[in-house]
Design an enzyme around this catalytic site. Structure first.
Site, PDB file in Angstrom:
ATOM      1  N   ARG A 396       0.830  -1.205   0.000  1.00  0.00           N
ATOM      2  CA  ARG A 396       0.000   0.000   0.000  1.00  0.00           C
ATOM      3  C   ARG A 396       0.861   1.249   0.000  1.00  0.00           C
ATOM      4  NH1 ARG A 396      -2.968   3.967   2.703  1.00  0.00           N
ATOM      5  NH2 ARG A 396      -5.099   4.151   1.885  1.00  0.00           N
ATOM      6  N   CYS A 397       1.924   1.258   0.812  1.00  0.00           N
ATOM      7  CA  CYS A 397       2.819   2.416   0.851  1.00  0.00           C
ATOM      8  C   CYS A 397       3.417   2.719  -0.523  1.00  0.00           C
ATOM      9  CB  CYS A 397       3.966   2.165   1.830  1.00  0.00           C
ATOM     10  SG  CYS A 397       3.535   2.316   3.562  1.00  0.00           S
ATOM     11  N   MET A 398       3.713   1.663  -1.293  1.00  0.00           N
ATOM     12  CA  MET A 398       4.425   1.829  -2.565  1.00  0.00           C
ATOM     13  C   MET A 398       3.494   2.092  -3.737  1.00  0.00           C
ATOM     14  SD  MET A 398       7.496  -1.011  -2.340  1.00  0.00           S
ATOM     15  CE  MET A 398       6.394  -2.424  -2.319  1.00  0.00           C
TER      16      MET A 398
END
Length: 407
Positions: A396-398
């Site tokens: 999700r962060c990426m």
């Protein structure tokens, strides 16, 4: 409706922006990684291969994948955009008059791909090979940075986040990440894919100091049905949430924000490190942090563009269930015993990305949490993360979704 519309966290993912780690990660050393917000140095080639696998799985599951570095290079081909970007990063106040002039001339001579590479990856004194008599330069060593690298561009979720029919271009909390916002503002302002497209910019597209009003996309979950869930973390402030809420309510793009108070800790840097949505009623969560005693507020539109703040009495999970119009949430905990759960949460077991309802991408190393998810009926697509995971960010962060179906 704009082509660029994110209506949920779990609807079919259709367009997504990512950043493949390259030059900026090569600049990380044991002596500078902490100041650049990394816990360790990464194996560059392996991190790149892992990211390629991430892109492959996204494409195989129906998402068009856009590379930030390529989009920045395409933006830099537009003279007005190039001038706009450089004027906000290379100026006499940062470098002194003579050195700024020389750095600008050096960058202007680059082709757009090389310029994009150095704006995101950094530029050293030795690479500039300056003849300037600048006192600033005279005090620097050959390996010091004229332009600091931005390795956290890897985490495209944070710098900008699409919320229903618009985007927030976030004022970042940490100095090491503030230049990222310049690049995203320029892309959304000038890139041909966005220039003539109808979408709203809610917040952040200004050249002034936002003071304590900081936001990062890892704290912002577009859970759907007009509601946004936001964590108040070490990087997202109540002031920032109020600014975003005002814009969302004024434009009618959201009718409720649920705000959670998170611990100010590295392990829970953003809400999505401890809580992410996997299906309409199903969430991955880290029980040590996400519990009923968390302070929680509902923000709704009031009269005269005021915001109504209501303290939630029965816990955040009930507030989220009400917003989603489901009887209760299915909460899937981080897996393993207390020690295994701590390790897997640290390695982003809860930071999963849904590509469609009930189908998520996560790091293959988090075996205990994956078992819990699969037992709950979630289909788990795994990617290697031995190197990428050391950057403290998962799938999700990426990813920065730019188009996703509603629920």
């Amino acid at each position: 409706m704009s082509t660029f519309y994110v209506g949920s966290e779990v609807g079919q993912l259709r367009k997504v922006m990512v950043h493949r780690p390259e030059l900026s990660l090569k600049r990380l050393t044991p002596s500078n990684c902490k100041s650049l917000l990394f816990d360790d140095v990464l194996r560059i080639e392996q991190a790149g291969k892992e990211h390629d696998q991430f892109q492959k799985i996204l494409a195989e599951n129906g998402a068009e994948v856009y590379l930030l570095s390529k989009m920045l290079a395409e933006t830099l081909r537009i003279p007005e955009a190039k001038e706009w970007i450089l004027s906000r990063q290379i100026n006499k106040y940062r470098y002194g008059k003579d050195l700024a002039k020389e750095v600008r001339a050096y960058l202007n001579a680059m082709d757009e791909e090389t310029l994009s590479k150095h704006l995101t990856g950094g530029l050293t004194v030795s690479e500039l090979d300056s003849s300037s008599k600048s006192m600033t330069l005279d005090m620097m060593g050959q390996t010091d940075f004229i332009i600091e690298p931005t390795p956290n561009h890897l985490f495209t979720r944070d710098t900008s986040c699409w919320i229903y029919g618009g985007v927030s271009v976030n004022p970042m909390a940490k100095p090491a990440r503030k230049r990222e916002t310049v690049h995203l503002r320029a892309i959304y302002k000038f890139h041909p894919m966005f220039k003539d497209t109808d979408f709203r910019v809610y917040f952040g597209d200004k050249d002034h100091c936002f003071d304590h009003s900081t936001l990062e996309g890892g704290d912002i979950l577009v859970i759907g049905r007009g509601t946004v869930l936001i964590g108040m973390s070490e990087r997202t402030t109540p002031q920032g949430i109020e600014q975003l809420a005002s814009s969302l309510f004024k434009t009618g793009q959201a009718n409720k924000i649920i705000a959670l108070q998170l611990p100010k800790a590295r392990s829970s840097m953003h809400l999505d490190t401890v809580f992410t949505q996997m299906d309409i009623d199903c969430f991955s969560y880290y029980p040590d942090i996400m519990h009923s005693e968390m302070a929680c507020w509902e923000l709704t539109p009031g009269t005269d563009e005021k915001i109504v703040f209501t303290r939630v009495k029965d816990g955040f999970s009930h507030a989220v269930a009400r917003a989603l119009d489901v009887p209760e949430l299915r909460m899937i905990p981080t897996g393993g015993d207390i020690f295994e759960a701590q390790r897997e949460q640290w390695n982003d077991a809860n930071n999963v990305l849904a590509v469609r309802p009930g189908v998520v991408i996560t790091y293959e190393r988090n075996i205990h949490t994956i078992r819990n998810m699969e037992a709950a009926g979630i289909k788990v697509l795994t990617i290697p993360g031995e190197e990428l995971g050391r950057g403290r960010g998962g799938a999700r962060c990426m990813s920065c979704p730019m188009e996703r179906d509603a629920i």
